[in-house]
Design a protein around this motif. Structure first.
Motif, PDB file in Angstrom:
ATOM      1  N   ARG A   1       1.074  65.807  43.827  1.00 18.41           N
ATOM      2  CA  ARG A   1       0.927  64.513  43.169  1.00 18.41           C
ATOM      3  C   ARG A   1       0.489  64.682  41.720  1.00 18.41           C
ATOM      4  O   ARG A   1      -0.213  65.626  41.374  1.00 18.41           O
ATOM      5  CB  ARG A   1      -0.096  63.657  43.918  1.00 18.41           C
TER       6      ARG A   1
ATOM      7  N   CYS B   1       9.408  61.744  44.426  1.00 16.70           N
ATOM      8  CA  CYS B   1       9.094  60.332  44.651  1.00 16.70           C
ATOM      9  C   CYS B   1       8.134  59.788  43.602  1.00 16.70           C
ATOM     10  O   CYS B   1       7.333  60.531  43.030  1.00 16.70           O
ATOM     11  CB  CYS B   1       8.442  60.152  46.024  1.00 16.70           C
ATOM     12  N   TYR B   2       8.230  58.481  43.405  1.00 14.54           N
ATOM     13  CA  TYR B   2       7.281  57.742  42.578  1.00 14.54           C
ATOM     14  C   TYR B   2       6.842  56.521  43.369  1.00 14.54           C
ATOM     15  O   TYR B   2       7.631  55.911  44.098  1.00 14.54           O
ATOM     16  CB  TYR B   2       7.920  57.308  41.260  1.00 14.54           C
ATOM     17  N   ARG B   3       5.575  56.154  43.197  1.00 16.28           N
ATOM     18  CA  ARG B   3       5.068  54.943  43.809  1.00 16.28           C
ATOM     19  C   ARG B   3       4.566  54.018  42.718  1.00 16.28           C
ATOM     20  O   ARG B   3       3.775  54.393  41.865  1.00 16.28           O
ATOM     21  CB  ARG B   3       3.935  55.284  44.779  1.00 16.28           C
TER      22      ARG B   3
ATOM     23  N   ARG C   1       3.406  52.377  54.778  1.00 17.47           N
ATOM     24  CA  ARG C   1       3.964  53.526  54.049  1.00 17.47           C
ATOM     25  C   ARG C   1       3.193  54.803  54.358  1.00 17.47           C
ATOM     26  O   ARG C   1       3.782  55.861  54.586  1.00 17.47           O
ATOM     27  CB  ARG C   1       3.954  53.254  52.542  1.00 17.47           C
ATOM     28  N   ARG C   2       1.873  54.716  54.376  1.00 11.61           N
ATOM     29  CA  ARG C   2       1.060  55.899  54.645  1.00 11.61           C
ATOM     30  C   ARG C   2       1.169  56.342  56.104  1.00 11.61           C
ATOM     31  O   ARG C   2       1.006  57.524  56.403  1.00 11.61           O
ATOM     32  CB  ARG C   2      -0.393  55.614  54.278  1.00 11.61           C
TER      33      ARG C   2
ATOM     34  N   PHE D   1       9.059  54.245  45.695  1.00 13.47           N
ATOM     35  CA  PHE D   1       8.412  53.342  46.640  1.00 13.47           C
ATOM     36  C   PHE D   1       7.818  52.181  45.846  1.00 13.47           C
ATOM     37  O   PHE D   1       6.920  52.373  45.033  1.00 13.47           O
ATOM     38  CB  PHE D   1       7.310  54.062  47.417  1.00 13.47           C
TER      39      PHE D   1
ATOM     40  N   CYS E   1       3.181  64.343  51.813  1.00 11.10           N
ATOM     41  CA  CYS E   1       3.239  64.035  50.387  1.00 11.10           C
ATOM     42  C   CYS E   1       2.359  65.040  49.636  1.00 11.10           C
ATOM     43  O   CYS E   1       1.156  65.113  49.890  1.00 11.10           O
ATOM     44  CB  CYS E   1       2.751  62.618  50.109  1.00 11.10           C
TER      45      CYS E   1
ATOM     46  N   VAL F   1       1.094  48.897  52.244  1.00 17.21           N
ATOM     47  CA  VAL F   1       0.713  50.262  51.880  1.00 17.21           C
ATOM     48  C   VAL F   1       0.292  51.061  53.108  1.00 17.21           C
ATOM     49  O   VAL F   1       0.557  52.267  53.210  1.00 17.21           O
ATOM     50  CB  VAL F   1      -0.408  50.249  50.816  1.00 17.21           C
TER      51      VAL F   1
END
Length: 263
Positions: free
Chosen positions: A187, A211-213, A171-172, A161, A184, A168
């Motif tokens: 983390r 995933c990576y943000r 996305r949330r 992402f 999610c 943002v």
């Protein structure tokens, strides 16, 4: 072209007001027409899907497709592939670290055959996010449906992402990080190596996508924190397979940052 993917997109667009497929109407609304995403060139390659902020080009218009969803999908997928290939073939810009500079760096590290170029929102507004459009509710709804279809169809090994701070909240909303609807989990961050968790963050999505943000890769040179985070991500993706990373994240729990520090 992928007939199954085309059918998925056409089915979704069939439920949309056909005026959104008309490029002349789109211009009047200061919106693009819907952005549709092609799959990787190599079906057997490691699939890495990068979800950006809005389009890499200023104003995404698929012209003269009428109001036929099938015709629109066919033209949009050709346009997406042509645009993506052109951007990936360019040399790195001297002016700054742009989205496609990151994509080209990613291709050098992991190969280009499995890369998927997507966006969080499927419309732009004159090259920018369409947050202020009066059609934003419809834009979000269609964007989420298209993203869900992409995830289900492409089954990416890794999702990055890179939509930045301007969206943002979207996305949330699409993928909650807290509360009863949280999707999610597991983390971890790299704070012990000096990288802020605001710059690089790893998580699992829906218990199946690694995933990576990161921040949107349009940072002007000199923003060393963002550059360091991107380099760290490239190293992680280049050195460790998605399956191993998922296992490490699941087993590390709260101590994941310590594992990251040893890489």
């Amino acid at each position: 072209m992928d007939e199954i993917l085309e059918g998925r997109y056409a089915g979704i667009l069939a439920d949309v007001d056909p005026s959104f497929l008309n490029h002349e109407v789109a211009k009047e609304r200061k919106l693009s027409t819907p952005f549709l995403v092609n799959g990787p060139r190599d079906a057997d390659a490691r699939r890495i899907m990068v979800i950006g902020r809005e389009f890499g080009g200023r104003g995404w218009y698929v012209k003269n497709a009428g109001d036929n969803p099938r015709a629109y999908v066919s033209k949009a997928l050709i346009q997406h592939q042509t645009f993506f290939d052109k951007c990936m073939a360019q040399k790195e810009s001297d002016k700054g670290v742009t989205f496609f500079n990151f994509m080209r760096a990613l291709a050098k590290k992991v190969g280009s055959g499995g890369l998927i170029y997507s966006n969080l929102l499927c419309f732009d507004s004159v090259g920018k996010a369409p947050n202020k459009s009066k059609y934003f509710a419809q834009i979000k709804d269609l964007s989420k449906r298209l993203l869900d279809a992409q995830l289900e169809h492409f089954k990416p090994d890794v999702i990055i992402f890179a939509n930045g701070m301007s969206t943002v909240g979207v996305r949330r909303e699409f993928f909650p990080i807290s509360g009863e609807r949280k999707v999610c989990v597991s983390r971890r961050h790299w704070q012990e190596t000096g990288i802020s968790k605001d710059q690089l963050w790893e998580f699992e999505l829906l218990d199946k996508y690694l995933c990576y943000r990161i921040q949107h890769p349009a940072t002007i040179r000199g923003r060393s924190d963002a550059e360091v985070a991107r380099r760290q991500l490239l190293e992680v993706l280049g050195e460790t397979s998605p399956a191993v990373q998922l296992l490490l994240a699941a087993s590390a729990g709260a101590g994941g940052a310590a594992i990251a520090a040893r890489k």
